[in-house]
Scaffold this active site. Structure first.
Site, PDB file in Angstrom:
ATOM      1  N   PHE A  70      22.360 105.118  54.226  1.00  0.00           N
ATOM      2  CA  PHE A  70      22.762 106.393  54.841  1.00  0.00           C
ATOM      3  C   PHE A  70      24.262 106.484  55.114  1.00  0.00           C
ATOM      4  O   PHE A  70      24.792 107.570  55.313  1.00  0.00           O
ATOM      5  CB  PHE A  70      21.993 106.605  56.163  1.00  0.00           C
ATOM      6  CG  PHE A  70      22.520 105.778  57.313  1.00  0.00           C
ATOM      7  CD1 PHE A  70      23.633 106.202  58.039  1.00  0.00           C
ATOM      8  CD2 PHE A  70      21.934 104.579  57.675  1.00  0.00           C
ATOM      9  CE1 PHE A  70      24.140 105.438  59.081  1.00  0.00           C
ATOM     10  CE2 PHE A  70      22.427 103.806  58.715  1.00  0.00           C
ATOM     11  CZ  PHE A  70      23.541 104.241  59.424  1.00  0.00           C
ATOM     12  N   LYS A  96      17.798 107.284  43.982  1.00  0.00           N
ATOM     13  CA  LYS A  96      17.055 107.588  45.213  1.00  0.00           C
ATOM     14  C   LYS A  96      18.025 107.442  46.382  1.00  0.00           C
ATOM     15  O   LYS A  96      18.274 106.340  46.877  1.00  0.00           O
ATOM     16  CB  LYS A  96      15.851 106.663  45.409  1.00  0.00           C
ATOM     17  CG  LYS A  96      14.929 107.228  46.483  1.00  0.00           C
ATOM     18  CD  LYS A  96      14.304 106.222  47.384  1.00  0.00           C
ATOM     19  CE  LYS A  96      15.136 105.566  48.390  1.00  0.00           C
ATOM     20  NZ  LYS A  96      15.461 106.333  49.613  1.00  0.00           N
ATOM     21  N   GLU A 152      16.897 108.706  52.499  1.00  0.00           N
ATOM     22  CA  GLU A 152      16.131 109.873  52.964  1.00  0.00           C
ATOM     23  C   GLU A 152      16.756 110.468  54.228  1.00  0.00           C
ATOM     24  O   GLU A 152      16.412 111.576  54.626  1.00  0.00           O
ATOM     25  CB  GLU A 152      14.662 109.477  53.191  1.00  0.00           C
ATOM     26  CG  GLU A 152      14.395 108.486  54.313  1.00  0.00           C
ATOM     27  CD  GLU A 152      14.661 107.023  53.949  1.00  0.00           C
ATOM     28  OE1 GLU A 152      15.419 106.773  52.992  1.00  0.00           O
ATOM     29  OE2 GLU A 152      14.124 106.139  54.646  1.00  0.00           O
ATOM     30  N   SER A 163      20.509  97.265  54.061  1.00  0.00           N
ATOM     31  CA  SER A 163      20.492  96.133  54.994  1.00  0.00           C
ATOM     32  C   SER A 163      20.033  94.858  54.280  1.00  0.00           C
ATOM     33  O   SER A 163      19.344  94.923  53.250  1.00  0.00           O
ATOM     34  CB  SER A 163      19.547  96.460  56.149  1.00  0.00           C
ATOM     35  OG  SER A 163      18.266  96.756  55.626  1.00  0.00           O
ATOM     36  N   CYS A 215      29.497  98.693  56.485  1.00  0.00           N
ATOM     37  CA  CYS A 215      29.249  97.286  56.142  1.00  0.00           C
ATOM     38  C   CYS A 215      30.539  96.496  56.177  1.00  0.00           C
ATOM     39  O   CYS A 215      30.517  95.278  56.159  1.00  0.00           O
ATOM     40  CB  CYS A 215      28.610  97.181  54.768  1.00  0.00           C
ATOM     41  SG  CYS A 215      29.740  97.632  53.468  1.00  0.00           S
TER      42      CYS A 215
END
Ligand code: NAD
Length: 499
Positions: A151, A175, A178, A228, A283
Site C-alpha cells: 500500500f 495485483k 487492495e 512485508s 521500507c
C-alpha cells in the site's frame, strides 16, 4: 450510498465485477470509504493470465524499439497528468502532496529507465571460440509475469515492475494493494492511452485467494512482490515451488548512526525526514537512531524538539501539514499499542504523538511523531517493524558497538551514518550488513538505474528490481554456437575466387 467496485482490466476491457465480495478503500485523512476493491477469485485471475498469454506471442515479436516508443508516450502522459496522479495518491494513501509528488516522480523515473532498456537487451558475441565457430548471447522475454504490490507507494512500486517487464517483451498481470487500487487504475488507463495492445497488461484486485492463484498458475513464469517479510517469504517459497522466477522484497528496520562529529542541523533534518517522512510507512524509513558517544548531548535534544514540532493533519486539502495519517484505523491502533509496549518494557517516551488529533478531521487515522529513547535491543519495538511515525533511539559508546548492533538486525534494506569523518564513513560502508548505504543521507533508496538492493530478510530471490538486475530478471539468456561449412550457392563464387 453503495459504491461500485473498482474495475478490473482484462484483455483490454475495463469491467466492474458485481456480485463479488469487496473490501473498503479509505481516505485516511477523513476515515471515509471512497471505493470498494473487489476480491477477485482464481477464475478472474485465470481470465487475466489467459489474456496475457494470448497477447504474448505478438508482443514478444514486436521490436524492442517499438515497445519502448509506447513507454515514451506513456511517460509524456504521466507528466501531463502528474498533479491528478499526485492527488489520487494522497487521497487513497494519506501522504502529503509533496510526498506524493516524490512517489509519482520516482515512478516516472522507472518509465524513463525502461525507455532505454533496449540497449540493455543487447547480447554479447565472441568470434572464433574454436576455429570457425562463433558464440553469441541474446536476451528473450519469459512470458506472462505478475506483480503484487504493497500500500505504501501506490504509484511508484507497481512502476518498479511492469514497465521493465513489458519493454523486455513480457506480458503482465498486476495485483495492486487492495488498500490503494485507485492510482494504479489511473496509471494503467494512461498506458492504455499510450497505445499498449490489448491483453499485454492486466489488473486484478484482491487478497490472499487472488495472490495464491497467481503464485500457482502454470502459465505465469515470474513473480515480482513487494510487501512485508512474512508475506515476502511465503511468496518466494510458494512461487519457486511452482517453478517460477521470484523477486520478493520484504520489510525492514533501518539504522541511522549519529556520530559525535555529525553536522547537527543537517543530521537532525536528515533523521526527521528519514523517520517521519510518509508517516514512517516506508521500507527505507530510518526507524532506529543510534546516538554514539557525545551525539546524545549534541544531536539528540534538537532531534526530539524537531519531532515535537511536526504538524499532522489531513493531506487532502490546504494548508498541507508536515505529516499525514496512517493507512487504516487498525494500523494506527497497532502502532499506538507498540508505543505503549515500548514504554512498558522500559523505553522513555521523549516525544509522544499518541494524543495528537487534528480538530479539522476527527475521524482520520492520525498519530503524531513519537520518539522512544533508551530503547534496548531485546525490546518488542526493536524486534517488530513498526511502520509508523516512531523513532527508536539507542545509545552506544563507539562506532564499533553501533555497527555491531546494527548488524544484529535480521533485515538488510538500508543504513545511514551522519559524520564529518571520512574514516568513520568508510568503516561503516565496509562493515555494515545491508544493501543500501547512506553517508550523510537519511534515506538511501536507490534510483531507477541501480538495484533496489535489500539483503537478508528484506529480500528473497537473486535478482533485484530496478537497474540491470531488473532487466536480467525479466529475460532469459540464450547462448548460440554457430559453425558454417559451405557458402551454399555462393560456393561457386568462392571456389572460383580461390583459383
Ligand atoms: P503486505 O505484506 O500486507 O501486503 C503486500 C501485498 O501482499 C498486498 O498486495 C496484499 O494484498 C498481499 N498480501 C497480504 N497478505 C497476504 C497473504 N497472507 N498472502 C498472500 N498475499 C498477501 O504489505 P503492506 O502492509 O501492503 O505494505 C507494507 C510492507 O511492505 C512493509 O513491511 C514494508 O516494509 C514493505 N515494503 C517493502 C519494500 C521493499 O522494497 N523492501 C517497499 C515498500 C514496502
Amino acid at each position: 450510498m453503495t459504491l461500485a467496485p473498482c474495475p478490473v482490466f482484462i484483455g483490454g476491457e475495463w469491467n466492474r465485477l458485481n456480485n463479488l465480495s469487496t473490501t473498503p478503500v479509505h481516505n485516511p485523512s477523513t476515515g471515509d470509504v471512497i471505493a470498494e476493491a473487489p476480491l477477485c477469485t482464481s477464475q478472474h485471475v485465470n481470465d487475466a493470465v489467459e489474456a496475457a498469454a494470448a497477447a504474448f506471442p505478438a508482443w514478444a515479436e514486436t521490436p524492442p524499439t517499438d515497445r519502448a516508443r509506447i513507454l515514451f508516450r506513456f511517460k509524456t502522459l504521466l507528466e501531463e497528468n502528474f498533479e491528478d496522479l499526485v492527488r489520487s495518491n494522497t487521497r487513497e494513501h494519506g501522504k502529503t502532496l509533496v510526498e506524493s509528488r516524490g512517489d509519482v516522480k520516482r515512478g516516472i523515473e522507472m518509465v524513463e529507465f525502461a525507455c532505454g532498456v533496449p540497449s540493455l537487451l543487447m547480447g554479447e558475441a565472441l568470434e572464433n571460440v574454436a576455429r570457425g565457430i562463433d558464440c553469441d548471447t541474446i536476451r528473450q522475454p519469459l512470458g506472462v509475469c505478475a506483480g503484487i504490490t504493497p500500500f505504501n507507494f501506490p504509484c511508484m512500486v507497481p512502476l518498479w515492475m511492469y514497465p521493465v517487464a513489458l519493454v523486455c517483451g513480457n506480458t503482465f498481470v498486476l495485483k495492486p494493494s487492495e488498500k490503494v487500487p485507485l492510482t494504479s487504475i489511473k496509471v494503467v488507463e494512461l498506458l492504455e492511452k499510450a497505445g499498449l495492445p490489448k491483453g499485454v497488461l492486466n489488473i486484478v484486485h484482491g487478497g490472499r485467494e487472488c495472490v495464491d492463484a497467481l503464485l500457482t498458475h502454470p502459465k505465469i513464469k515470474a513473480i515480482s512482490f513487494v510487501g512485508s517479510t512474512p508475506v515476502a517469504r511465503y511468496i518466494y517459497e510458494v512461487g519457486t515451488k511452482h517453478g517460477k522466477r521470484v523477486q520478493s522484497n520484504g520489510g525492514a528496520k533501518n539504522f541511522v548512526l549519529l556520530m559525535p562529529d555529525a553536522d547537527i542541523d543537517n543530521s537532525v533534518r536528515g533523521v526527521v525526514e528519514a523517520a517521519f517522512g510518509c508517516a514512517g510507512e516506508r521500507c527505507m524509513a530510518g526507524s532506529t537512531a543510534v546516538v554514539v558517544g557525545g551525539a546524545a548531548n549534541s544531536v539528540l535534544p534538537p532531534l526530539v524538539e524537531a519531532a515535537r514540532r511536526i504538524k499532522i493533519g489531513p493531506t487532502d486539502r490546504d494548508p498541507q501539514p508536515d505529516m499525514g495519517p496512517l493507512i487504516t484505523r487498525q494500523h494506527r491502533d497497532r502502532v499506538a499499542h507498540l508505543i505503549e509496549t515500548g514504554a512498558k518494557e522500559g523505553a522513555r517516551i521523549a516525544a509522544d504523538g499518541r494524543a495528537i488529533k487534528p480538530d479539522s478531521s476527527p475521524n482520520g487515522f492520525f498519530l503524531g511523531a513519537t520518539v522512544l529513547d533508551e530503547v534496548q535491543p531485546a525490546m518488542t519495538v526493536m524486534r517488530e517493524e513498526i511502520f509508523g511515525p516512531v523513532l527508536n533511539v539507542l545509545r552506544m559508546e563507539d562506532l564499533d558497538a553501533a555497527i555491531d548492533l546494527a548488524n544484529t538486525s535480521p533485515y538488510g534494506n538500508g543504513a545511514s551514518i551522519f559524520t564529518c569523518s571520512g574514516k568513520a564513513a568508510r568503516e561503516f560502508k565496509h562493515r555494515i550488513k545491508c544493501g543500501m548505504v547512506g553517508i550523510n543521507v537519511g534515506v538511501p533508496a536507490s534510483m531507477a538505474w541501480f538495484p533496489f538492493n535489500g539483503w537478508n530478510e528484506s529480500f528473497f530471490g537473486d535478482l533485484h528490481m530496478q537497474g540491470k538486475e531488473g532487466v536480467q530478471f525479466f529475460t532469459q539468456l540464450k547462448v548460440t554456437m554457430s559453425r558454417w561449412f559451405s557458402f551454399g550457392e555462393g560456393d561457386v563464387w568462392y571456389r572460383e575466387s580461390k583459383k
